[in-house]
Design an enzyme around this catalytic site. Sequence first.
Site, short mmCIF file in Angstrom:
data_model
loop_
_atom_site.label_atom_id
_atom_site.label_comp_id
_atom_site.label_asym_id
_atom_site.label_seq_id
_atom_site.Cartn_x
_atom_site.Cartn_y
_atom_site.Cartn_z
N LYS A 2 11.03 21.82 -11.31
CA LYS A 2 10.08 20.93 -12.01
C LYS A 2 9.52 21.70 -13.21
CE LYS A 2 6.25 19.99 -12.67
NZ LYS A 2 5.72 19.95 -14.05
N GLU B 87 2.60 33.32 -9.68
CA GLU B 87 2.53 34.18 -10.87
C GLU B 87 1.58 33.49 -11.84
OE1 GLU B 87 3.74 37.07 -11.16
OE2 GLU B 87 5.48 37.21 -9.84
N CYS C 177 2.40 35.86 -20.27
CA CYS C 177 1.42 36.17 -19.22
C CYS C 177 0.99 37.62 -19.30
CB CYS C 177 2.01 35.84 -17.86
SG CYS C 177 3.55 36.68 -17.54
N GLU D 103 -8.64 34.41 -20.98
CA GLU D 103 -7.26 34.56 -21.43
C GLU D 103 -7.03 33.67 -22.65
OE1 GLU D 103 -4.16 32.83 -18.97
OE2 GLU D 103 -2.75 34.38 -19.60
P1 NAD Z 1 -0.21 25.18 -16.14
O1 NAD Z 1 -0.85 25.74 -14.92
O2 NAD Z 1 -0.96 24.18 -16.93
O3 NAD Z 1 1.19 24.49 -15.77
C1 NAD Z 1 2.21 25.17 -15.09
C2 NAD Z 1 3.09 24.17 -14.36
O4 NAD Z 1 2.34 23.54 -13.32
C3 NAD Z 1 3.61 23.04 -15.23
O5 NAD Z 1 4.94 22.75 -14.86
C4 NAD Z 1 2.70 21.88 -14.87
O6 NAD Z 1 3.29 20.62 -15.08
C5 NAD Z 1 2.50 22.13 -13.39
N1 NAD Z 1 1.32 21.49 -12.79
C6 NAD Z 1 0.26 20.91 -13.40
N2 NAD Z 1 -0.63 20.47 -12.48
C7 NAD Z 1 -0.12 20.77 -11.27
C8 NAD Z 1 -0.58 20.58 -9.92
N3 NAD Z 1 -1.75 20.00 -9.65
N4 NAD Z 1 0.20 21.04 -8.92
C9 NAD Z 1 1.37 21.68 -9.17
N5 NAD Z 1 1.85 21.88 -10.43
C10 NAD Z 1 1.12 21.42 -11.46
O7 NAD Z 1 0.19 26.45 -17.02
P2 NAD Z 1 0.82 26.45 -18.49
O8 NAD Z 1 -0.28 26.06 -19.44
O9 NAD Z 1 2.10 25.70 -18.51
O10 NAD Z 1 1.18 28.00 -18.68
C11 NAD Z 1 0.30 28.94 -19.17
C12 NAD Z 1 -0.28 29.81 -18.06
O11 NAD Z 1 0.78 30.37 -17.29
C13 NAD Z 1 -1.06 31.00 -18.58
O12 NAD Z 1 -2.25 31.16 -17.83
C14 NAD Z 1 -0.14 32.17 -18.34
O13 NAD Z 1 -0.77 33.42 -18.22
C15 NAD Z 1 0.55 31.76 -17.09
N6 NAD Z 1 1.82 32.47 -16.92
C16 NAD Z 1 1.92 33.43 -15.95
C17 NAD Z 1 3.10 34.17 -15.80
C18 NAD Z 1 3.21 35.24 -14.76
O14 NAD Z 1 4.32 35.69 -14.48
N7 NAD Z 1 2.14 35.69 -14.13
C19 NAD Z 1 4.18 33.91 -16.65
C20 NAD Z 1 4.05 32.93 -17.62
C21 NAD Z 1 2.87 32.21 -17.74
#
Ligand code: NAD
Length: 473
Positions: free
Chosen positions: A169, A242, A276, A373
């Site tokens: 997804k 993550e 991240c 962040e």
């Molecule tokens: P996000 O949390 O908004 O979305 C991530 C994913 O979760 C998307 O596919 C989204 O559609 C889905 N999602 C949304 N609501 C959900 C729910 N209620 N239940 C399950 N899934 C749901 O994050 P983003 O804005 O896409 O990404 C940015 C963030 O990701 C930043 O905080 C970044 O630091 C983090 N990140 C972490 C790593 C790591 O390895 N630690 C790597 C990349 C990004």
Amino acid sequence: MNDFRMLIDGAQVAGESGSFDVINPATGAAFAQCPAGSLAQLNQAVDAAGNAFKQWKHSTHEDRCKRLHAIADDLEREAAELARLIVQEQGKPLALAMSEVMGSVVWTRYSAEQEMPVELVEDNANQRIELHRKPLGVVASITPWNWPFMIAVWHIMPALRAGNCVVSKPSSLTPLSTLRLVEIIARHVPKGVINIVTGERGFGGAIATHPNINKIVFTGSTPTGQSVMRAAAGNLKRLTLELGGNDAAIVLPGTPVEAVVEDIFKAAFLNMGQTCSALKRLYVHESQYDAFAEALAAIARRQVVGDGLEPGTDFGPVQNLDQLELVAVLVEDARAQGARVLTGGERLDRPGFFYPPTIVTGVTDGQRLVDEEQFGPVLPVIAYSDVKDALRRANASDMGLGGSVWGTDLEQAQAVAGELESGVAWVNCHAQIQPNTPFGGSKLSGFGVEFGLEGLLEFTTQQLKFVRKAVPQ
Ligand code: NAD
């Protein structure tokens, strides 16, 4: 324009809820349509994965290894086209998108070659005890928009290698390269082993509560990760989370500016800062503060900002308007509290979501730009006078993904790095990852790791086989 399909049980299907726009961040305009699946289609995908698992879990390691290498061959062959698609939906410059695809090839081949160990715990005249690892079943992969292709590969390949079936997804902001990835994987595995559903909202929550999904590997923000964890309790789903980071870097006094400043800039602005484990707070000793800030600003001014598909671009747009607005708000907040913006600091007056690399000085802990962040193209440079105090401030965060220490005295740098409260502590580098080194966060940056043997084992459950050797007579 509309040739993207989901993949469920080996069939390419349109979304039952229609489709939605995918925006090119370099123009701000839609360039493609993505299928919007229904919850019924999500259920079909989960059922398909569950059915396929009955056979796939018995496939041999040699078989899975061969199939993953065949996938890697296709990714390599189609890299140029995949990279262009990544640029269009994500915004990064083409060379970086190319490295995202080629990195994915490397990670896929690494997963292919990984061994599933059987640990001999004890073997004597009376008994033999072995620790086996078995696949979990249906794994759901939920991915973010910053490195959409590579992160999907990080999730899917070890899951398959360990013998699981997958429902992917992707983020609705960057779903297209993952649709292509799954299409490629599906050429090389039996139907149902890999599936993908796309939609604008509702899927994440439905996946987290789904009774027939056994594990979620989730990469995204901390608040969403927390909501996944709450919702996953129903069937005690295994989780790898993550999550966000606010990585600090401490430059020790006397570190030669020119020797490290390019690397520091790259670590902070990797993927326009949307990484991240990017360096997000830079602590510099007061004796070198101005020199570091000026050197960083000089590099920032040299960046050619533009559409990632235009030759010569080395700095692309922010992926989406919400993220750009967050960056702008954080910079304005710092400015209102007396910070100096050495370069950048204003959205560019052109179509698309362009915000130039921005260096901010005169900021300190307790201000939003330092404490939150930013996940975008701005770096706060913070002065310190005492290394212990810098360390205390670096650790005064709820996040604990990575951190780094820079200096000429390796012993001192390692000692300080060892005190960082983070899943990874780098010395004289930052955001360095490789397939054989487990990577993951501490504190609110999540738990569980990816990569290496530990990463593979996250996709398994253990079975202890305890054999009493005396046969009942
Ligand atoms: P996000 O949390 O908004 O979305 C991530 C994913 O979760 C998307 O596919 C989204 O559609 C889905 N999602 C949304 N609501 C959900 C729910 N209620 N239940 C399950 N899934 C749901 O994050 P983003 O804005 O896409 O990404 C940015 C963030 O990701 C930043 O905080 C970044 O630091 C983090 N990140 C972490 C790593 C790591 O390895 N630690 C790597 C990349 C990004």
